[in-house]
Design a protein around this motif. Structure first.
Motif, PDB file in Angstrom:
ATOM      1  N   ASP B   1      39.853 -21.757  11.809  1.00  0.00           N
ATOM      2  CA  ASP B   1      40.461 -21.252  13.036  1.00  0.00           C
ATOM      3  C   ASP B   1      39.714 -20.008  13.497  1.00  0.00           C
ATOM      4  O   ASP B   1      39.626 -19.031  12.778  1.00  0.00           O
ATOM      5  CB  ASP B   1      41.938 -20.931  12.797  1.00  0.00           C
ATOM      6  CG  ASP B   1      42.605 -20.384  14.045  1.00  0.00           C
ATOM      7  OD1 ASP B   1      43.455 -19.511  13.928  1.00  0.00           O
ATOM      8  OD2 ASP B   1      42.220 -20.843  15.138  1.00  0.00           O
ATOM      9  N   GLN B   2      39.165 -20.087  14.721  1.00  0.00           N
ATOM     10  CA  GLN B   2      38.390 -18.962  15.236  1.00  0.00           C
ATOM     11  C   GLN B   2      39.309 -17.853  15.711  1.00  0.00           C
ATOM     12  O   GLN B   2      40.120 -18.070  16.623  1.00  0.00           O
ATOM     13  CB  GLN B   2      37.530 -19.429  16.409  1.00  0.00           C
ATOM     14  CG  GLN B   2      36.138 -19.880  16.042  1.00  0.00           C
ATOM     15  CD  GLN B   2      35.307 -20.024  17.298  1.00  0.00           C
ATOM     16  OE1 GLN B   2      35.481 -20.957  18.065  1.00  0.00           O
ATOM     17  NE2 GLN B   2      34.430 -19.084  17.519  1.00  0.00           N
ATOM     18  N   GLN B   3      39.175 -16.673  15.143  1.00  0.00           N
ATOM     19  CA  GLN B   3      40.006 -15.551  15.574  1.00  0.00           C
ATOM     20  C   GLN B   3      39.403 -14.827  16.760  1.00  0.00           C
ATOM     21  O   GLN B   3      40.119 -14.112  17.467  1.00  0.00           O
ATOM     22  CB  GLN B   3      40.191 -14.578  14.417  1.00  0.00           C
ATOM     23  CG  GLN B   3      40.964 -15.156  13.232  1.00  0.00           C
ATOM     24  CD  GLN B   3      41.339 -14.071  12.262  1.00  0.00           C
ATOM     25  OE1 GLN B   3      42.131 -13.182  12.560  1.00  0.00           O
ATOM     26  NE2 GLN B   3      40.733 -14.112  11.078  1.00  0.00           N
ATOM     27  N   VAL B   4      38.095 -14.951  16.959  1.00  0.00           N
ATOM     28  CA  VAL B   4      37.409 -14.315  18.084  1.00  0.00           C
ATOM     29  C   VAL B   4      36.628 -15.408  18.813  1.00  0.00           C
ATOM     30  O   VAL B   4      35.800 -16.084  18.203  1.00  0.00           O
ATOM     31  CB  VAL B   4      36.452 -13.213  17.597  1.00  0.00           C
ATOM     32  CG1 VAL B   4      35.704 -12.600  18.771  1.00  0.00           C
ATOM     33  CG2 VAL B   4      37.231 -12.144  16.837  1.00  0.00           C
ATOM     34  N   LYS B   5      36.919 -15.569  20.096  1.00  0.00           N
ATOM     35  CA  LYS B   5      36.333 -16.678  20.839  1.00  0.00           C
ATOM     36  C   LYS B   5      35.567 -16.185  22.062  1.00  0.00           C
ATOM     37  O   LYS B   5      36.085 -15.391  22.838  1.00  0.00           O
ATOM     38  CB  LYS B   5      37.415 -17.646  21.303  1.00  0.00           C
ATOM     39  CG  LYS B   5      38.203 -18.281  20.183  1.00  0.00           C
ATOM     40  CD  LYS B   5      39.284 -19.194  20.734  1.00  0.00           C
ATOM     41  CE  LYS B   5      40.148 -19.747  19.613  1.00  0.00           C
ATOM     42  NZ  LYS B   5      41.247 -20.595  20.116  1.00  0.00           N
ATOM     43  N   GLN B   6      34.346 -16.669  22.189  1.00  0.00           N
ATOM     44  CA  GLN B   6      33.566 -16.452  23.398  1.00  0.00           C
ATOM     45  C   GLN B   6      33.320 -17.839  23.975  1.00  0.00           C
ATOM     46  O   GLN B   6      32.509 -18.596  23.444  1.00  0.00           O
ATOM     47  CB  GLN B   6      32.253 -15.733  23.078  1.00  0.00           C
ATOM     48  CG  GLN B   6      32.468 -14.312  22.592  1.00  0.00           C
ATOM     49  CD  GLN B   6      31.164 -13.634  22.218  1.00  0.00           C
ATOM     50  OE1 GLN B   6      30.825 -13.531  21.040  1.00  0.00           O
ATOM     51  NE2 GLN B   6      30.439 -13.169  23.228  1.00  0.00           N
ATOM     52  N   TYR B  25      40.843 -13.149  21.625  1.00  0.00           N
ATOM     53  CA  TYR B  25      41.120 -13.050  20.197  1.00  0.00           C
ATOM     54  C   TYR B  25      42.567 -13.480  19.925  1.00  0.00           C
ATOM     55  O   TYR B  25      43.397 -13.538  20.833  1.00  0.00           O
ATOM     56  CB  TYR B  25      40.856 -11.627  19.677  1.00  0.00           C
ATOM     57  CG  TYR B  25      41.712 -10.551  20.299  1.00  0.00           C
ATOM     58  CD1 TYR B  25      41.326  -9.933  21.483  1.00  0.00           C
ATOM     59  CD2 TYR B  25      42.895 -10.130  19.694  1.00  0.00           C
ATOM     60  CE1 TYR B  25      42.096  -8.936  22.054  1.00  0.00           C
ATOM     61  CE2 TYR B  25      43.671  -9.139  20.253  1.00  0.00           C
ATOM     62  CZ  TYR B  25      43.269  -8.542  21.448  1.00  0.00           C
ATOM     63  OH  TYR B  25      44.047  -7.552  22.002  1.00  0.00           O
ATOM     64  N   THR B  26      42.827 -13.786  18.671  1.00  0.00           N
ATOM     65  CA  THR B  26      44.157 -14.280  18.327  1.00  0.00           C
ATOM     66  C   THR B  26      44.937 -13.311  17.440  1.00  0.00           C
ATOM     67  O   THR B  26      46.161 -13.332  17.435  1.00  0.00           O
ATOM     68  CB  THR B  26      44.060 -15.640  17.611  1.00  0.00           C
ATOM     69  OG1 THR B  26      43.219 -15.489  16.446  1.00  0.00           O
ATOM     70  CG2 THR B  26      43.466 -16.702  18.526  1.00  0.00           C
ATOM     71  N   SER B  69      47.873  -7.464  26.066  1.00  0.00           N
ATOM     72  CA  SER B  69      48.928  -8.458  26.261  1.00  0.00           C
ATOM     73  C   SER B  69      48.334  -9.859  26.377  1.00  0.00           C
ATOM     74  O   SER B  69      48.936 -10.844  25.947  1.00  0.00           O
ATOM     75  CB  SER B  69      49.766  -8.122  27.494  1.00  0.00           C
ATOM     76  OG  SER B  69      48.950  -8.110  28.647  1.00  0.00           O
ATOM     77  N   ALA B  70      47.136  -9.939  26.941  1.00  0.00           N
ATOM     78  CA  ALA B  70      46.462 -11.229  27.092  1.00  0.00           C
ATOM     79  C   ALA B  70      45.530 -11.520  25.925  1.00  0.00           C
ATOM     80  O   ALA B  70      44.924 -12.595  25.871  1.00  0.00           O
ATOM     81  CB  ALA B  70      45.672 -11.255  28.405  1.00  0.00           C
ATOM     82  N   LYS B  71      45.372 -10.560  25.009  1.00  0.00           N
ATOM     83  CA  LYS B  71      44.432 -10.679  23.892  1.00  0.00           C
ATOM     84  C   LYS B  71      43.044 -11.042  24.422  1.00  0.00           C
ATOM     85  O   LYS B  71      42.404 -12.007  23.978  1.00  0.00           O
ATOM     86  CB  LYS B  71      44.907 -11.687  22.851  1.00  0.00           C
ATOM     87  CG  LYS B  71      46.174 -11.284  22.111  1.00  0.00           C
ATOM     88  CD  LYS B  71      46.408 -12.202  20.907  1.00  0.00           C
ATOM     89  CE  LYS B  71      47.602 -11.777  20.095  1.00  0.00           C
ATOM     90  NZ  LYS B  71      48.881 -12.018  20.776  1.00  0.00           N
ATOM     91  N   HIS B  72      42.594 -10.225  25.353  1.00  0.00           N
ATOM     92  CA  HIS B  72      41.353 -10.512  26.058  1.00  0.00           C
ATOM     93  C   HIS B  72      40.579  -9.219  26.282  1.00  0.00           C
ATOM     94  O   HIS B  72      41.154  -8.179  26.608  1.00  0.00           O
ATOM     95  CB  HIS B  72      41.658 -11.158  27.410  1.00  0.00           C
ATOM     96  CG  HIS B  72      40.452 -11.407  28.252  1.00  0.00           C
ATOM     97  ND1 HIS B  72      39.648 -12.521  28.097  1.00  0.00           N
ATOM     98  CD2 HIS B  72      39.889 -10.674  29.246  1.00  0.00           C
ATOM     99  CE1 HIS B  72      38.643 -12.461  28.955  1.00  0.00           C
ATOM    100  NE2 HIS B  72      38.774 -11.353  29.676  1.00  0.00           N
TER     101      HIS B  72
END
Lengths: 114, 114
Positions: B1-6, B25-26, B69-72
């Motif tokens: 599971d990717q915790q950081v996504k680009q 990110y998650t 709030s958006a984890k972004h």
């Protein structure tokens, strides 16, 4: 100030052979990291040292990978025996202490396993 | 599971315009977020970071925005220059439970067209 040094820069070996990589961190940096970066992926932490002690090696495949930092300065990462899926760039990084997030990376060693 | 996504593997921008690189990110426990820049055959170079308690950090042409709030988070480069052409990695720092680790995204290749 000299950066993180790594050697060799490139290595080609056949599967089942062994290989070793060397890293010399920035002077005075207590924490040293080894990362594996597979093509198209981000760096993945393999092992983290604080001085000559291991902080985290939970992602190191210990059946074939080993690493040491005997005098708390330079470090060696070994793979024995190598598999095709070990083809990657192996990056070494260092930071002043383990609790500081800024890490400084070396140029990496590109390993090709045939 | 990717915790950081680009999610964008690549981005092309005209010289002088704004480049916006995104990262999701998650894990809400990440303390710091960092951007690294990587040229071919070199190791990643630290660019800019932001604490999880802030929403903006600026350093010259580079600004990072964090929306918890958006984890972004996003990296803005203004104005973009041809020398900015590189792979940019988003990374998140986790000091929870004593782990002190960086988790990287897969990277976004930025091409700045003269």
């Amino acid at each position: 100030e000299a950066g993180v040094a790594q050697s060799p820069r490139y290595k080609i070996i056949e599967k089942r052979q062994s290989v070793a990589f060397w890293c010399n961190p920035i002077s005075g940096h207590a924490t040293l990291y080894w990362y594996q970066q597979i093509l198209g992926q981000g760096p993945k932490l393999l092992i983290q040292f604080q001085n000559n002690g291991v902080v985290d090696d939970s992602q190191l495949p210990k059946d074939r990978f080993s690493a040491e930092r005997l005098k708390g300065v330079d470090s060696t990462l070994k793979i024995q025996p190598a598999k095709l899926e070990d083809s990657a760039v192996y990056l070494c990084a260092s930071s002043l202490v383990f609790s500081i997030h800024e890490q400084y990376f070396g140029p990496g060693t590109r390993l090709t396993v045939t | 599971d990717q915790q950081v996504k680009q999610n964008s593997p690549s981005l092309s921008v005209q010289e002088g315009r704004i480049s916006i690189l995104n990262c999701d990110y998650t894990n809400s426990m990440f303390d710091y977020f960092l951007w690294y820049k990587k040229y071919p055959a070199e190791g990643p170079t630290f660019l800019i970071s932001i604490s999880s308690i802030k929403d903006k950090n600026e350093d010259g042409r580079f600004t990072v925005f964090l929306n918890k709030s958006a984890k972004h988070l996003s990296l803005h480069i203004v104005p973009s220059q041809p020398g900015d052409s590189a792979v940019y990695f988003c990374a998140a720092w986790d000091s929870g439970a004593g782990s002190y680790q960086l988790t990287f995204g897969k990277g976004t290749k930025l091409s700045v067209i003269p």
